[in-house]
Design a protein around this motif. Structure first.
Motif, short mmCIF file in Angstrom:
data_model
loop_
_atom_site.label_atom_id
_atom_site.label_comp_id
_atom_site.label_asym_id
_atom_site.label_seq_id
_atom_site.Cartn_x
_atom_site.Cartn_y
_atom_site.Cartn_z
N VAL A 137 0.86 -1.19 0.00
CA VAL A 137 0.00 0.00 0.00
C VAL A 137 0.90 1.24 0.00
CG1 VAL A 137 -1.95 -1.08 1.20
CG2 VAL A 137 -0.13 -0.01 2.55
N ASP A 138 0.32 2.37 -0.38
CA ASP A 138 1.13 3.61 -0.34
C ASP A 138 1.11 4.18 1.07
OD1 ASP A 138 -1.30 4.93 -0.03
OD2 ASP A 138 -1.40 5.64 -2.10
N SER A 139 1.68 5.36 1.24
CA SER A 139 1.82 5.90 2.60
C SER A 139 0.47 6.28 3.21
CB SER A 139 2.75 7.12 2.58
OG SER A 139 2.17 8.10 1.74
N LYS A 140 -0.58 6.29 2.38
CA LYS A 140 -1.91 6.58 2.93
C LYS A 140 -2.71 5.30 3.17
CE LYS A 140 -2.44 11.12 0.93
NZ LYS A 140 -3.10 11.92 -0.10
N GLY A 141 -2.15 4.16 2.74
CA GLY A 141 -2.84 2.90 2.97
C GLY A 141 -3.66 2.42 1.79
N ARG A 142 -3.50 3.07 0.61
CA ARG A 142 -4.26 2.63 -0.57
C ARG A 142 -3.43 1.62 -1.36
NH1 ARG A 142 -9.52 4.61 -2.34
NH2 ARG A 142 -8.74 5.48 -4.27
N ILE A 143 -4.07 0.56 -1.83
CA ILE A 143 -3.31 -0.42 -2.60
C ILE A 143 -3.03 0.10 -4.00
CG2 ILE A 143 -4.23 -2.44 -1.34
CD1 ILE A 143 -5.60 -3.04 -4.12
N ASN A 144 -1.97 -0.44 -4.58
CA ASN A 144 -1.55 -0.05 -5.91
C ASN A 144 -2.23 -1.00 -6.91
OD1 ASN A 144 -0.05 -0.04 -8.34
ND2 ASN A 144 1.65 0.95 -7.24
N LEU A 145 -3.13 -0.43 -7.74
CA LEU A 145 -3.93 -1.27 -8.64
C LEU A 145 -3.07 -1.94 -9.71
CD1 LEU A 145 -7.04 1.05 -8.99
CD2 LEU A 145 -6.92 -1.11 -7.75
N ASP A 146 -2.01 -1.25 -10.14
CA ASP A 146 -1.11 -1.84 -11.15
C ASP A 146 -0.41 -3.07 -10.58
OD1 ASP A 146 -1.61 -0.22 -13.17
OD2 ASP A 146 0.11 1.13 -12.85
N GLU A 147 0.10 -2.87 -9.36
CA GLU A 147 0.80 -3.98 -8.70
C GLU A 147 -0.17 -5.16 -8.52
OE1 GLU A 147 2.58 -2.93 -4.91
OE2 GLU A 147 2.67 -5.05 -4.35
N LEU A 148 -1.40 -4.83 -8.16
CA LEU A 148 -2.40 -5.89 -7.98
C LEU A 148 -2.59 -6.66 -9.28
CD1 LEU A 148 -4.80 -7.16 -6.27
CD2 LEU A 148 -6.23 -5.46 -7.36
N GLU A 149 -2.79 -5.94 -10.37
CA GLU A 149 -3.07 -6.61 -11.63
C GLU A 149 -1.85 -7.41 -12.10
OE1 GLU A 149 -5.41 -4.43 -14.44
OE2 GLU A 149 -5.94 -6.36 -15.38
N LYS A 150 -0.66 -6.83 -11.88
CA LYS A 150 0.55 -7.53 -12.32
C LYS A 150 0.82 -8.80 -11.52
CE LYS A 150 3.02 -3.74 -14.50
NZ LYS A 150 3.25 -2.39 -13.93
N SER A 151 0.29 -8.85 -10.31
CA SER A 151 0.57 -10.04 -9.50
C SER A 151 -0.35 -11.22 -9.85
CB SER A 151 0.53 -9.70 -8.01
OG SER A 151 -0.75 -9.24 -7.69
N ILE A 152 -1.31 -10.98 -10.74
CA ILE A 152 -2.21 -12.08 -11.14
C ILE A 152 -1.46 -13.07 -12.02
CG2 ILE A 152 -4.25 -12.62 -12.56
CD1 ILE A 152 -5.42 -9.91 -11.62
N THR A 153 -1.64 -14.35 -11.75
CA THR A 153 -1.04 -15.39 -12.60
C THR A 153 -2.18 -16.31 -13.08
OG1 THR A 153 -0.75 -17.09 -10.91
CG2 THR A 153 0.99 -15.41 -11.06
N ASP A 154 -1.83 -17.28 -13.90
CA ASP A 154 -2.92 -18.18 -14.34
C ASP A 154 -3.35 -19.13 -13.22
OD1 ASP A 154 -0.64 -19.62 -14.36
OD2 ASP A 154 -0.85 -20.42 -16.40
N LYS A 155 -2.67 -19.04 -12.08
CA LYS A 155 -3.04 -19.88 -10.93
C LYS A 155 -3.84 -19.10 -9.88
CE LYS A 155 -0.62 -23.83 -11.61
NZ LYS A 155 -1.15 -23.87 -12.98
N THR A 156 -4.09 -17.81 -10.17
CA THR A 156 -4.77 -16.99 -9.15
C THR A 156 -6.25 -17.37 -9.07
OG1 THR A 156 -3.25 -15.20 -9.66
CG2 THR A 156 -5.16 -14.63 -8.33
N ILE A 157 -6.71 -17.64 -7.84
CA ILE A 157 -8.10 -18.07 -7.66
C ILE A 157 -8.94 -17.08 -6.86
CG2 ILE A 157 -7.73 -20.56 -7.93
CD1 ILE A 157 -7.43 -20.70 -4.86
N LEU A 158 -8.26 -16.21 -6.12
CA LEU A 158 -9.02 -15.27 -5.27
C LEU A 158 -8.23 -13.99 -5.06
CD1 LEU A 158 -11.53 -14.92 -3.25
CD2 LEU A 158 -9.94 -15.63 -1.47
N ILE A 159 -8.96 -12.86 -5.12
CA ILE A 159 -8.41 -11.59 -4.66
C ILE A 159 -9.23 -11.22 -3.43
CG2 ILE A 159 -8.12 -9.13 -5.16
CD1 ILE A 159 -7.81 -9.84 -8.12
#
Ligand code: PLP
Length: 389
Positions: free
Chosen positions: A122-144
């Motif tokens: 998260v950034d210094s305000k506590g918001r997650i980074n949407l790009d990082e979230l999307e980039k961390s998806i793999t073909d094995k991802t089952i849940l966010i």
């Protein structure tokens, strides 16, 4: 001694109207909802009325609400259930670094079973980074699973954007809305939420009861083996009084939502302004734009937070240094750590949360006492602006 409760995120008092609705279920309306005679059948009917109220608060269908023993069970069920249901698709779960331990410890439990978990930052305000979230998806991802709003700093996440990322990639999206419920408008359909955890005791209902919203079409296995309660998905005789109380609390939360948000955010802003104008060297943590109405998280630089809490308690003022579960321990807050705060600031931070029964007068009293205590603690602290290194 005067008591000023400023810990509404830890729990809330049960409202009088809620208690009144609950009381008959301990005596004359004591029937088991699974029984096939009068008092049993009426208990079942009353559970379903409560279900409708909880569903209405979040824009869900009644049959999408499953009562649980609280937010913790709902979080466990959503994550473990998704992991089991989607085992053949993959073993990767994405969550955030600032989740409640109900979620984090469940992920750790699954890691021991061989699941892989990505904890997005998260950034210094506590918001997650949407790009990082999307980039961390793999073909094995089952849940966010990303919390709706954080319990320590009150930051509200971009839920709709997160759900869109999940949808685009064909992944289920769960959110822990334990703190958000009753504090911000929630429409699960408009927001594209697949599963959502809720808890009654944060919205002026009783402890030990909550719910998991499971969108129709999502099938996850039960956590508990036993009877066929909750449409065969959550075994165990229902906490009828608790569920009825949760229903009433949800009804009140819906009726008062706008008024509650306005009142509580005004009080929060009043608290922040007042403390800022009376004390130097304080930081307000979190995001002032996307924030729960009642949350105030403050770093009192050069002051030991635990000492401040103890002194505050001697003046009848209740607050906490983090989530209720970690506030009795010296473990530094994983949330403030994830915001990038150094240890000395983490140990100097206190969470205050105001709610429906807080008054301006409570805040005047609390701020006055806090200022005195902070000045006293700073006067004999080894650290100060001049003496720090
Ligand atoms: N999730 C969050 C964000 C919370 O703040 C809490 C409680 O503090 C929980 C889950 C756990 O809920 P419960 O106390 O109903 O088990």
């Amino acid at each position: 001694m005067r008591q000023v409760y400023l810990d509404y995120s830890a729990t809330t008092p049960v409202k009088k109207e809620v208690l009144e609705e609950m009381l008959p279920y301990f005596s004359e309306k004591f029937g088991n909802p699974s029984s096939l005679y009068g008092i049993g059948l009426s208990a079942k009917t009353d559970i379903n009325k409560a279900r409708a109220k909880v569903a209405h608060l979040i824009g869900a269908e009644d049959r999408e609400i499953y009562f649980t023993s609280g937010g913790t069970e709902a979080d466990n069920w959503a994550v473990i259930g998704a992991a089991r249901a989607k085992k053949s698709k993959g073993n990767h779960i994405i969550t955030s670094a600032i989740e409640h331990h109900a979620l984090l410890n469940t992920c750790q439990y699954l890691e021991k079973e061989g699941y892989e978990v990505t904890y997005v930052s998260v950034d210094s305000k506590g918001r997650i980074n949407l790009d990082e979230l999307e980039k961390s998806i793999t073909d094995k991802t089952i849940l966010i699973s990303i919390m709706f709003a954080n319990n320590e700093v009150g930051t509200i996440q971009p839920i709709k954007e997160i759900s869109e990322i999940a949808k685009r990639n064909g992944i289920w999206f769960h959110t822990d809305a334990v703190q958000a419920l009753g504090n911000t408008p929630i429409d699960v359909k408009a927001l594209g939420i697949d599963m959502m955890s809720m808890s009654a005791h944060k919205i002026y209902g009783p402890k030990g009861v909550g719910a998991l919203y499971i969108r129709k079409g999502i099938i996850i296995p039960s956590l508990l083996s036993g009877g066929s309660q909750e449409n065969k998905r959550r075994a165990g005789t229902e906490n009828v009084a608790g569920i009825v109380g949760f229903g009433k609390a949800a009804e009140l939360a819906e009726a008062n939502l706008e008024e509650h948000i306005k009142k509580v955010s005004d009080l929060r802003n009043y608290f922040i302004e007042k403390i800022k104008s009376n004390l130097e060297d304080i930081d307000i943590n979190g995001d002032m734009e996307n924030r729960l109405p009642g949350n105030i998280n403050i770093t009192f630089n050069y002051v030991e937070g635990e000492a401040l809490l103890l002194y505050m308690d001697t003046k009848g003022i209740s607050a906490s240094t983090g989530s209720a579960c970690s506030s009795a321990s010296f473990t530094p807050s994983h949330v403030l750590h994830a915001l990038g705060m150094p240890l000395e600031k983490i140990y100097s931070s206190i969470r205050f949360t105001v709610g429906d029964f807080t008054t301006k007068d409570d805040i005047d009293y609390a701020v006055e006492e806090i200022v005195k205590i902070v000045n006293k603690l700073r006067s004999f602290s080894a650290f100060s602006k001049e003496r720090s290194w």
